[in-house]
Design a protein around this motif. Structure first.
Motif, PDB file in Angstrom:
ATOM      1  N   UNK A 129      12.738   8.979  13.996  1.00 29.76           N
ATOM      2  CA  UNK A 129      11.945   7.339  14.205  1.00 29.76           C
ATOM      3  C   UNK A 129      12.472   6.151  14.565  1.00 29.76           C
ATOM      4  N   UNK A 130      12.337   5.637  14.498  1.00 26.79           N
ATOM      5  CA  UNK A 130      12.877   4.281  15.171  1.00 26.79           C
ATOM      6  C   UNK A 130      12.196   3.143  15.094  1.00 26.79           C
ATOM      7  N   UNK A 131      12.671   1.610  14.508  1.00 28.55           N
ATOM      8  CA  UNK A 131      11.854   0.754  14.416  1.00 28.55           C
ATOM      9  C   UNK A 131      10.963  -0.171  15.085  1.00 28.55           C
ATOM     10  N   UNK A 132      11.714   0.274  16.791  1.00 28.41           N
ATOM     11  CA  UNK A 132      10.795  -0.477  17.538  1.00 28.41           C
ATOM     12  C   UNK A 132      11.373  -0.330  19.487  1.00 28.41           C
ATOM     13  N   UNK A 133      10.538   0.902  19.544  1.00 26.55           N
ATOM     14  CA  UNK A 133      10.406   1.717  20.743  1.00 26.55           C
ATOM     15  C   UNK A 133      10.884   0.727  22.123  1.00 26.55           C
ATOM     16  N   UNK A 134      11.184   1.027  22.661  1.00 25.36           N
ATOM     17  CA  UNK A 134      11.615   0.255  24.089  1.00 25.36           C
ATOM     18  C   UNK A 134      11.370   1.483  25.124  1.00 25.36           C
ATOM     19  N   UNK A 135      10.836   1.094  26.612  1.00 26.12           N
ATOM     20  CA  UNK A 135       9.966   2.200  27.866  1.00 26.12           C
ATOM     21  C   UNK A 135      12.073   2.903  28.143  1.00 26.12           C
ATOM     22  N   UNK A 136      12.868   2.757  27.667  1.00 22.47           N
ATOM     23  CA  UNK A 136      13.814   3.746  28.375  1.00 22.47           C
ATOM     24  C   UNK A 136      14.331   4.196  27.477  1.00 22.47           C
ATOM     25  N   UNK A 137      13.452   4.849  26.278  1.00 17.41           N
ATOM     26  CA  UNK A 137      13.008   5.671  24.997  1.00 17.41           C
ATOM     27  C   UNK A 137      12.306   7.036  26.002  1.00 17.41           C
ATOM     28  N   UNK A 138      11.629   6.353  26.904  1.00 17.01           N
ATOM     29  CA  UNK A 138      10.714   7.888  27.030  1.00 17.01           C
ATOM     30  C   UNK A 138      11.703   9.006  27.877  1.00 17.01           C
ATOM     31  N   UNK A 139      11.672   9.836  27.138  1.00 19.15           N
ATOM     32  CA  UNK A 139      12.165  10.994  27.168  1.00 19.15           C
ATOM     33  C   UNK A 139      11.813  12.380  26.809  1.00 19.15           C
ATOM     34  N   UNK A 140      12.193  13.499  26.813  1.00 22.82           N
ATOM     35  CA  UNK A 140      12.306  14.691  25.658  1.00 22.82           C
ATOM     36  C   UNK A 140      13.182  14.659  25.249  1.00 22.82           C
ATOM     37  N   UNK A 141      13.179  14.905  23.540  1.00 22.27           N
ATOM     38  CA  UNK A 141      13.144  15.107  22.781  1.00 22.27           C
ATOM     39  C   UNK A 141      12.957  16.654  21.513  1.00 22.27           C
ATOM     40  N   UNK A 142      14.721  16.698  21.190  1.00 15.52           N
ATOM     41  CA  UNK A 142      14.403  18.026  21.112  1.00 15.52           C
ATOM     42  C   UNK A 142      14.763  18.593  19.456  1.00 15.52           C
ATOM     43  N   UNK A 143      14.406  18.997  18.287  1.00 14.42           N
ATOM     44  CA  UNK A 143      14.711  18.777  16.836  1.00 14.42           C
ATOM     45  C   UNK A 143      15.579  20.492  17.102  1.00 14.42           C
ATOM     46  N   UNK A 144      16.880  20.865  16.491  1.00 16.90           N
ATOM     47  CA  UNK A 144      17.547  21.674  15.702  1.00 16.90           C
ATOM     48  C   UNK A 144      17.962  22.042  14.388  1.00 16.90           C
ATOM     49  N   UNK A 145      18.672  23.030  14.044  1.00 15.64           N
ATOM     50  CA  UNK A 145      18.961  23.382  13.288  1.00 15.64           C
ATOM     51  C   UNK A 145      19.710  24.597  13.146  1.00 15.64           C
ATOM     52  N   UNK A 146      20.715  24.981  12.256  1.00 18.92           N
ATOM     53  CA  UNK A 146      22.372  25.465  12.558  1.00 18.92           C
ATOM     54  C   UNK A 146      22.239  26.366  11.018  1.00 18.92           C
ATOM     55  N   UNK A 147      21.508  27.212  11.045  1.00 18.52           N
ATOM     56  CA  UNK A 147      21.916  27.998   9.288  1.00 18.52           C
ATOM     57  C   UNK A 147      23.315  27.932   8.758  1.00 18.52           C
ATOM     58  N   UNK A 148      23.595  27.875   7.669  1.00 14.09           N
ATOM     59  CA  UNK A 148      24.057  27.476   7.582  1.00 14.09           C
ATOM     60  C   UNK A 148      24.930  28.306   5.786  1.00 14.09           C
ATOM     61  N   UNK A 149      26.495  28.986   5.808  1.00 20.27           N
ATOM     62  CA  UNK A 149      26.407  30.381   4.975  1.00 20.27           C
ATOM     63  C   UNK A 149      26.935  31.452   5.820  1.00 20.27           C
ATOM     64  N   UNK A 150      28.045  32.300   5.265  1.00 24.18           N
ATOM     65  CA  UNK A 150      28.586  33.033   5.780  1.00 24.18           C
ATOM     66  C   UNK A 150      27.785  33.374   6.941  1.00 24.18           C
ATOM     67  N   UNK A 151      28.555  33.803   7.911  1.00 20.36           N
ATOM     68  CA  UNK A 151      27.830  34.643   8.991  1.00 20.36           C
ATOM     69  C   UNK A 151      27.458  34.335  10.227  1.00 20.36           C
ATOM     70  N   UNK A 152      27.140  32.957   9.811  1.00 18.49           N
ATOM     71  CA  UNK A 152      26.251  31.872  10.676  1.00 18.49           C
ATOM     72  C   UNK A 152      27.021  31.009  11.198  1.00 18.49           C
ATOM     73  N   UNK A 153      27.029  31.646  12.781  1.00 18.52           N
ATOM     74  CA  UNK A 153      28.178  31.020  14.215  1.00 18.52           C
ATOM     75  C   UNK A 153      27.664  29.956  14.487  1.00 18.52           C
ATOM     76  N   UNK A 154      27.049  29.055  13.736  1.00 20.88           N
ATOM     77  CA  UNK A 154      26.854  27.118  14.621  1.00 20.88           C
ATOM     78  C   UNK A 154      25.770  27.415  15.198  1.00 20.88           C
ATOM     79  N   UNK A 155      25.091  28.534  15.713  1.00 23.41           N
ATOM     80  CA  UNK A 155      24.204  28.406  17.457  1.00 23.41           C
ATOM     81  C   UNK A 155      22.844  27.486  16.647  1.00 23.41           C
ATOM     82  N   UNK A 156      22.324  27.151  17.685  1.00 21.63           N
ATOM     83  CA  UNK A 156      21.540  26.155  17.558  1.00 21.63           C
ATOM     84  C   UNK A 156      19.973  26.770  17.298  1.00 21.63           C
ATOM     85  N   UNK A 157      19.423  26.034  16.947  1.00 24.15           N
ATOM     86  CA  UNK A 157      17.712  27.153  16.817  1.00 24.15           C
ATOM     87  C   UNK A 157      16.883  25.522  17.285  1.00 24.15           C
ATOM     88  N   UNK A 158      16.595  25.789  18.172  1.00 24.48           N
ATOM     89  CA  UNK A 158      15.441  24.255  18.404  1.00 24.48           C
ATOM     90  C   UNK A 158      13.952  24.105  18.942  1.00 24.48           C
TER      91      UNK A 158
END
Lengths: 115, 116
Positions: free
Chosen positions: B77-106
Motif C-alpha cells: 500500500x501507499x497513501x498517495x501514489x506518484x507517477x514515478x511509482x509506475x513499475x512492476x511489483x513482485x511479492x515474494x515469500x521465503x519459506x521458514x524452517x529447517x531445510x529451507x535455504x532462503x530462496x524466494x518464491x515470487x
C-alpha cells in the motif's frame, strides 16, 4: 560499495552454443542465488550457492545447466547446447552471511536471446 | 505446493490517490514476506519485508505492507501514489524452517500504472 554486477547484460547465442553468465556479488556477501525470468512471468528460483558449494539446486533443469561459485572470482551460470526456450532474463542476487533474515540484492540481469 | 499469487496483472491509479497491490500466499509455516519493484530493463529493488511482529511494515519510498495471517495476505500500500511509482511489483515469500535455504518464491508480478 558497488552493487551486484552481472555480465554480459545482453547475450545472443545460436542454438547449440554455450552461454556463460557471470555474477559478482556485493562486497561482503557470500551467498548467491540465480533466478530466471521468462517473458510475461515472475522470477523462478534456480540455484543457491555459497563459496565453493552448491547448497540448493532444486530449481535447476536436470540437463545442460550448471552453476559454480569458486573461491576466487564471480559465480558462473553455464548453459550448454542452448535452445530457444532458454531465452530469458537471468538474475543473480546476493546476500550477506546469514544473521537473521536478509533481503537479497539483485543484479541488473543478463538477457539471453537464442536464435 | 508453495505458491504466491498476485491476482491483478495491472493496477491503475491516479496520482495522489492511495494504491493497493494485492498478494496472497500458500506456504506452510510462518514464511518471511517481501516486496520488490522492477523498473524496465533493471534488476529488482527491495522495498520491504515482514519477519515477525507488527503486522504493518513500512518500507522504502513511502510504501507499506500489511500482513494478515488469517487471510494469508501481504498487500502493498501507499497513501498517495506518484507517477514515478509506475513499475512492476513482485511479492515474494521465503519459506521458514529447517531445510529451507532462503530462496524466494515470487508471484507473477503486478504492473502499477500511475497517471497524472
Amino acid at each position: 560499495n558497488a552493487g551486484v554486477m552481472q555480465n554480459p547484460r545482453h547475450l545472443v547465442r545460436r542454438r547449440g552454443q554455450e552461454a556463460r553468465l557471470r555474477c559478482s556479488p556485493m562486497k561482503g556477501h557470500s551467498h548467491v542465488y540465480w533466478y530466471r525470468q521468462l517473458p510475461e512471468e515472475g522470477l523462478k528460483f534456480m540455484v543457491y550457492l555459497q563459496k565453493e558449494n552448491i547448497i540448493d539446486e532444486s530449481g535447476m533443469p536436470k540437463e545442460r545447466f550448471s552453476a559454480e561459485f569458486p573461491k576466487e572470482g564471480p559465480s558462473i551460470l553455464r548453459i550448454q547446447q542452448v535452445v530457444r526456450g532458454d531465452s530469458a532474463a537471468y538474475f543473480c542476487a546476493s546476500s550477506p552471511p546469514a544473521q537473521g533474515v536478509n533481503e537479497q540484492f539483485f543484479g541488473p540481469g543478463t538477457r539471453l536471446t537464442v536464435l | 505446493a508453495q505458491s504466491v499469487a498476485q491476482p491483478e496483472d495491472q493496477v491503475n491509479v491516479a496520482e495522489g490517490n492511495p494504491l493497493t497491490v494485492k498478494c496472497t500466499y500458500s506456504v506452510s509455516g510462518n514464511p518471511y514476506l517481501f516486496w520488490y519493484v522492477q523498473y524496465p530493463n533493471r534488476g529488482l529493488q527491495f522495498l520491504l519485508k515482514y519477519i515477525t511482529g507488527d503486522n504493518l511494515v513500512k518500507g522504502s519510498y513511502g510504501f507499506e505492507a500489511e500482513f494478515n495471517k488469517s487471510q494469508t495476505s501481504f498487500h502493498l500500500k501507499k497513501p498517495s501514489a506518484l507517477v514515478s511509482d509506475s513499475a512492476l511489483y513482485f511479492c515474494a515469500v521465503s519459506p521458514h524452517g529447517s531445510g529451507n535455504t532462503g530462496k524466494l518464491i515470487f508471484g507473477q508480478g503486478t504492473t502499477l500504472q500511475v497517471k497524472p
